[in-house]
Scaffold this active site. Structure first.
Site, PDB file in Angstrom:
ATOM      1  N   GLU A 127       0.835  -1.212   0.000  1.00 49.03           N
ATOM      2  CA  GLU A 127       0.000   0.000   0.000  1.00 49.03           C
ATOM      3  C   GLU A 127       0.864   1.255   0.000  1.00 49.03           C
ATOM      4  O   GLU A 127       0.524   2.263  -0.608  1.00 49.03           O
ATOM      5  CB  GLU A 127      -0.936   0.004   1.219  1.00 49.03           C
ATOM      6  CG  GLU A 127      -1.998  -1.090   1.196  1.00 49.03           C
ATOM      7  CD  GLU A 127      -3.000  -0.906   0.067  1.00 49.03           C
ATOM      8  OE1 GLU A 127      -2.569  -0.706  -1.085  1.00 49.03           O
ATOM      9  OE2 GLU A 127      -4.212  -0.985   0.324  1.00 49.03           O
ATOM     10  N   THR A 179      -5.017   6.822  -5.932  1.00 51.49           N
ATOM     11  CA  THR A 179      -5.225   7.010  -4.491  1.00 51.49           C
ATOM     12  C   THR A 179      -4.352   8.148  -3.964  1.00 51.49           C
ATOM     13  O   THR A 179      -4.805   8.974  -3.168  1.00 51.49           O
ATOM     14  CB  THR A 179      -4.923   5.697  -3.739  1.00 51.49           C
ATOM     15  OG1 THR A 179      -5.816   4.709  -4.219  1.00 51.49           O
ATOM     16  CG2 THR A 179      -5.113   5.851  -2.243  1.00 51.49           C
TER      17      THR A 179
HETATM   18  N1  HSE Z   1      -8.598   4.527   2.906  1.00 52.85           N
HETATM   19  C1  HSE Z   1      -7.912   4.697   1.664  1.00 52.85           C
HETATM   20  C2  HSE Z   1      -8.326   6.028   1.052  1.00 52.85           C
HETATM   21  C3  HSE Z   1      -8.291   3.577   0.757  1.00 52.85           C
HETATM   22  O1  HSE Z   1      -9.517   6.303   1.026  1.00 52.85           O
HETATM   23  O2  HSE Z   1      -7.450   6.780   0.619  1.00 52.85           O
HETATM   24  C4  HSE Z   1      -7.655   3.637  -0.589  1.00 52.85           C
HETATM   25  O3  HSE Z   1      -7.999   2.454  -1.268  1.00 52.85           O
END
Ligand code: HSE
Length: 296
Positions: A127, A179
């Site tokens: 991540e 993201t």
């Molecule tokens: N919680 C993270 C975001 C998830 O919303 O940025 C990304 O998949």
């Protein structure tokens, strides 16, 4: 020795639970084949020619495996072949599926020396490659299954949340939202009155899931902090939400960092109606979109 795993899509945030709540779906899923090597290399290949970063340190499956090798401190490595059905930038946990699938498969090959929590810690390295920060709201449900609450990542504290039967409808409009970009635009400070609303909703959602109270689940699916900022990146968002609620969805919102939108329903026939509404909105907008329906 080779192992093949399905690495499912996940929906992070669950509307009000930014970075802390997530659920695992049944479809779509990546297929990953992992084989042991006797050197400390990690070799990543695409099963179907989809372009994946081949430097393992820059690959969301590779980075967690390099960390695993470092931890084991043995002459082992991994060959990984990925059929990437969950495309990057879709908002349904593409990077998490690669990261979680890789470490779960590798753990099986090694006769399971790592606990689930240790696998989540390793998968978060993937991540970090994808979004610049470690967050576990996709990798935790991908590894645990079901719905999870990540109370804390340092130290890691994951709580599986029980739930009544739920069906999820997902629409993935074919635009890409990174993201990292969707995090960049978020405000760093929130108003106290919004924070109070948000934590009321998160607590309400968790309580509603555990008490199997669909009314409470529905009332709690509200996000006053992240959605107002990110939804402008998603054409059709307001319309999808309004129409899906009209046909009986419990609620929903942006899946992860978008552009996918998800809606929860208490029964399968409502989830089908919801999926149809999603399809209609994007057909009218002339934006190609993939629809998925899954139980949890
Ligand atoms: N919680 C993270 C975001 C998830 O919303 O940025 C990304 O998949």
């Amino acid at each position: 020795k080779t192992i093949k795993v399905k690495a499912p899509a996940t929906i992070a945030n669950l509307v009000c639970g930014f970075d802390v709540l997530g659920l695992c779906t049944e479809v779509p899923f990546d297929i990953m084949e992992v084989r042991l090597r006797d050197d400390r290399e990690v070799i990543i290949k695409s099963a179907d020619g989809y372009p994946l970063p081949t430097d393992p340190a820059l690959n969301t499956a590779g980075a967690p495996l390099l960390e695993m090798i470092k931890k084991l401190d043995k002459d082992i490595g991994f060959d990984v072949i990925i059929q990437k059905n969950i495309k990057p930038g879709s908002g349904i946990g593409s990077s998490a599926a690669s990261a979680a699938g890789a470490v779960v498969a590798a753990n099986f090959l090694l006769n399971q020396p790592f606990t689930k929590d240790e696998l989540v810690r390793l998968a978060m390295f993937g991540e970090k490659v994808a979004s610049g920060v470690k967050h576990a709201d996709n990798v935790a449900p991908c590894i645990y299954g079901g719905i999870t609450l990540v109370r804390s990542i340092f130290p890691l504290d994951i709580i599986p949340i029980t739930a009544p039967p739920l069906y999820v409808s997902i629409v993935h409009p074919q635009i890409e939202v990174r993201t990292a970009d969707a995090r960049q635009i978020l405000r760093k400070e929130v108003l106290l009155k919004n924070a109070v609303k948000q934590w009321g909703n998160i607590a309400g959602l968790v309580a509603g899931l555990m008490k199997e109270d669909y009314g409470l689940i529905s009332r709690s699916l509200e996000d006053v902090i992240i959605e107002p900022v990110r939804s402008v990146l998603i054409p059709g968002f307001v319309d999808v939400k309004k129409k899906c609620l009209q046909v009986g969805a419990l609620g929903g919102g942006i899946s992860g960092s978008g552009p996918s939108i998800f809606m929860l329903s208490a029964d399968e026939s409502t989830a089908t109606l919801v999926a149809q509404e999603m399809e209609d909105v994007y057909q009218q907008l002339g934006i190609p979109a993939h629809i998925y329906k899954s139980n949890i």
